[in-house]
Design an enzyme around this catalytic site. Structure first.
Site, PDB file in Angstrom:
ATOM      1  N   SER A  99     -43.746 -22.007 -22.999  1.00  0.00           N
ATOM      2  CA  SER A  99     -44.732 -22.838 -22.311  1.00  0.00           C
ATOM      3  C   SER A  99     -44.904 -22.391 -20.869  1.00  0.00           C
ATOM      4  O   SER A  99     -45.368 -21.293 -20.607  1.00  0.00           O
ATOM      5  CB  SER A  99     -44.320 -24.313 -22.408  1.00  0.00           C
ATOM      6  OG  SER A  99     -45.328 -25.146 -21.897  1.00  0.00           O
ATOM      7  N   ASP A 247     -51.454 -25.551 -24.514  1.00  0.00           N
ATOM      8  CA  ASP A 247     -51.558 -26.807 -25.259  1.00  0.00           C
ATOM      9  C   ASP A 247     -51.822 -27.984 -24.321  1.00  0.00           C
ATOM     10  O   ASP A 247     -52.169 -29.072 -24.775  1.00  0.00           O
ATOM     11  CB  ASP A 247     -50.321 -27.067 -26.128  1.00  0.00           C
ATOM     12  CG  ASP A 247     -49.027 -27.191 -25.336  1.00  0.00           C
ATOM     13  OD1 ASP A 247     -49.023 -26.863 -24.129  1.00  0.00           O
ATOM     14  OD2 ASP A 247     -48.007 -27.599 -25.922  1.00  0.00           O
TER      15      ASP A 247
END
Length: 453
Positions: A99, A247
Site C-alpha cells: 500500500s 484502493d
C-alpha cells in the site's frame, strides 16, 4: 521463524521488509498455505509496481500450483482491480502490495472468492500456522498434478465494470488533476477515465515503487501539497490523490482545500440511496456526525461499526448494506462485492460535480457540517492507564455518555471524541468533533492534556 512471522502477519494482511523479514521462498510457502486453507481449485493473483512484487507474486503462484491449483495472474493492478477479478471470476485472490508503506516493504492482501476478506480470524491465522510448520521442511508434496499458471489482462473489463455503475455520459466537462504518487493509479486511471468528459491532468503517473516524488499516502497532508498547488495553477475543478495500491482516493476541491472523507462518504451515500431507497449504510465510529444524519435524511439506515475493513465488510455482508465509508478514505460498495474501491468513489464525486453547475466546495459544504480535529496520535507508556484516566475524567458528567465499541467514545450534546489504542505501536489516536471550531478545540485540548499527562 515463528517469531519472524509474528512480525509480518498482521490482523488483515502480510506485510514486512523484503528481503530482511520475508522473501520469495517464504512467498512460495504462503501460496501453498493459501491454496490449502481456501481449498480452491483455482486462484487469481496480482501485484503493484514495487521492484520486489513480480518475483514475490510468481513465487506465491508456484507454491499454489505445486498443490494442484490453477493460477490466473493478472499482473500489474490496483488492489481494487484484484478484488474485481476475484469477484468477476469467482476465485480467491492474492494482491502483492504494501500500500503506502516505504519502498523496502511488501505484503499480501488475501481474499476468498467474491473478494470476501481473509483476516486473522477468517483464515490468515491458519495460513500463518501452516507456513510456520513448513518453514524448515517445505510444503508437503501433492499427489495432484501441478496446476497451471496463466496470464489474463483484466484492466479493460475492470474499467468497463466501474463505468457501468456510475453514469458520466451527460455531465459537463471537468478538469481534474490526478496525483497517482507513482503508484497503481498511474496504471488504472487512464483506462478508467478513457472516453469520459474529463480533461485529465496527470501527476506522477510513472510506475515507480521507490516513490521518488512523495510517499503514496494522501492522508498525510505533506503528500498532497503538490496536488493542491497544481489544482490552483490549472484552475481545475478538483484534484484526486490515490495511495500506492490505488484502493484509497482522497479529494481536494477547486481551491486546493482537502475534502473530508466523511463528506465524501455522505455524498456517495446520498447517491447510492437514490438508487437503492431505504438501504443500509455502514460508517465507522469516527466518521462525522454528518454521515448518519445525511443517511437518515435520504431515507437510509445508518449502522455504526468499529474501525477497520474487516469489521466494515463483515457488517456489509451481515446487513446487506449498499455502501460503507471510513475516515481513512476507504469506500465499500455492495455493487463491488462489498469490497473497497477508491476509483468507484472518485467516479461518484465526478458524476455529482459534473451533474450540476456549482463548484465542488459548494457541493460538499452541505455534507461537511461540523468542526473536526482529524486524527491526532500521541505516544504513551501505558495505553490502558491513559484510557482509564480519560474514562475517570468524564464518567458521571451530566449529559455525557461513554461507550467502548472501539477504544473509548465520549459523547455530549455539542461534541464527541474517540480515543483508540494502536494495535501495532504505543500510540493513542484521538478524533474529536463539535458543532463549532472553538468547542472542538476546547475538547481536543482537554483530552490531549489527559493523554499526555
Amino acid at each position: 521463524m515463528a517469531a519472524d512471522l509474528s512480525q509480518i502477519v498482521k490482523a488483515y494482511d502480510v506485510r514486512g521488509v523484503v528481503p530482511d523479514q520475508w522473501d520469495e521462498p517464504l512467498a512460495e510457502l504462503f501460496g501453498a498455505a493459501f491454496a490449502r486453507v481456501t481449498g480452491a481449485d483455482a486462484i487469481v493473483t496480482g501485484h503493484d509496481m514495487r521492484p520486489s512484487s513480480p518475483g514475490l507474486a510468481r513465487a506465491f503462484a508456484r507454491g499454489a500450483a505445486a498443490l494442484g491449483v490453477d493460477v490466473t495472474e493478472i499482473g500489474l493492478c490496483s488492489t481494487d482491480q484484484l478484488y474485481y477479478a476475484s469477484g468477476a471470476l469467482g476465485l480467491p485472490g492474492a494482491m502483492f502490495t504494501a500500500s503506502h508503506n516505504p519502498a523496502r516493504y511488501n505484503g499480501i492482501k488475501m481474499c476468498r472468492a467474491g473478494a470476501a476478506p481473509v483476516g486473522q480470524d477468517t483464515g490468515l491465522g491458519d495460513i500463518r500456522e501452516l507456513v510456520e510448520s513448513w518453514a524448515d521442511s517445505g510444503a508437503p508434496a501433492s499427489e495432484a498434478a501441478p496446476g497451471t499458471i496463466t496470464r489474463r489482462d483484466t484492466l479493460e473489463d475492470y474499467a468497463a465494470y466501474l463505468r457501468g455503475l456510475v453514469d458520466l455520459t451527460s455531465v459537463r466537462l471537468l478538469k481534474v488533476v490526478v496525483d497517482a504518487g507513482n503508484g497503481m493509479g498511474g496504471h488504472t486511471v487512464p483506462t478508467v477515465f478513457a472516453g469520459l468528459p474529463l480533461d485529465l491532468v496527470p501527476m506522477y503517473f510513472e510506475l515507480d515503487g521507490t516513490f521518488p516524488n512523495h510517499e503514496a499516502n494522501p492522508l498525510d497532508p505533506k503528500n498532497i501539497v503538490d496536488l493542491q498547488k497544481r489544482v490552483r495553477e490549472e484552475g481545475a475543478d478538483l484534484g484526486l490523490a490515490f495511495d500506492g495500491d490505488a484502493d484509497r482516493c482522497f479529494v481536494v476541491d477547486e481551491n486546493g482545500d482537502p475534502v473530508s472523507p466523511s463528506a465524501i462518504t455522505a455524498l456517495v451515500a446520498s447517491r447510492e440511496l437514490a438508487k437503492h431507497p431505504g438501504g443500509t449504510v455502514i460508517h465507522n465510529l469516527i466518521t462525522s456526525w454528518s454521515v448518519p444524519e445525511v443517511v437518515r435524511e435520504n431515507g437510509g439506515e445508518p449502522v455504526r461499526t468499529r474501525v477497520g475493513h474487516s469489521f466494515i465488510k463483515e457488517q456489509m455482508a451481515g446487513t446487506g448494506a449498499i455502501f460503507g465509508g471510513e475516515h481513512s478514505a476507504h469506500y465499500y460498495f455492495r455493487d463491488f462485492w462489498n469490497a473497497d474501491t477508491g476509483m468507484l468513489a472518485a467516479l461518484h464525486v465526478l458524476a455529482a460535480l459534473g451533474g450540476q453547475d456549482g463548484p465542488l466546495s459548494a457541493l460538499v459544504a452541505q455534507y461537511d457540517r461540523y468542526a473536526g480535529s482529524g486524527e491526532i496520535n500521541s505516544t504513551v507508556d501505558d495505553q490502558a492507564a491513559r484510557l482509564t484516566a480519560i474514562r475517570t475524567a468524564y464518567e458521571g458528567r451530566e449529559g455525557v455518555t461513554l461507550d467502548e465499541l472501539d477504544g473509548l467514545t465520549v459523547t455530549a450534546g455539542d461534541w464527541w471524541f474517540n480515543v483508540r489504542p494502536s494495535n501495532t505501536e504505543p500510540l493513542l489516536r484521538l478524533n474529536a468533533e463539535a458543532r463549532d471550531e472553538a468547542t472542538m478545540a476546547k475538547v481536543r485540548d482537554e483530552v490531549l492534556e489527559i493523554i499526555r499527562a
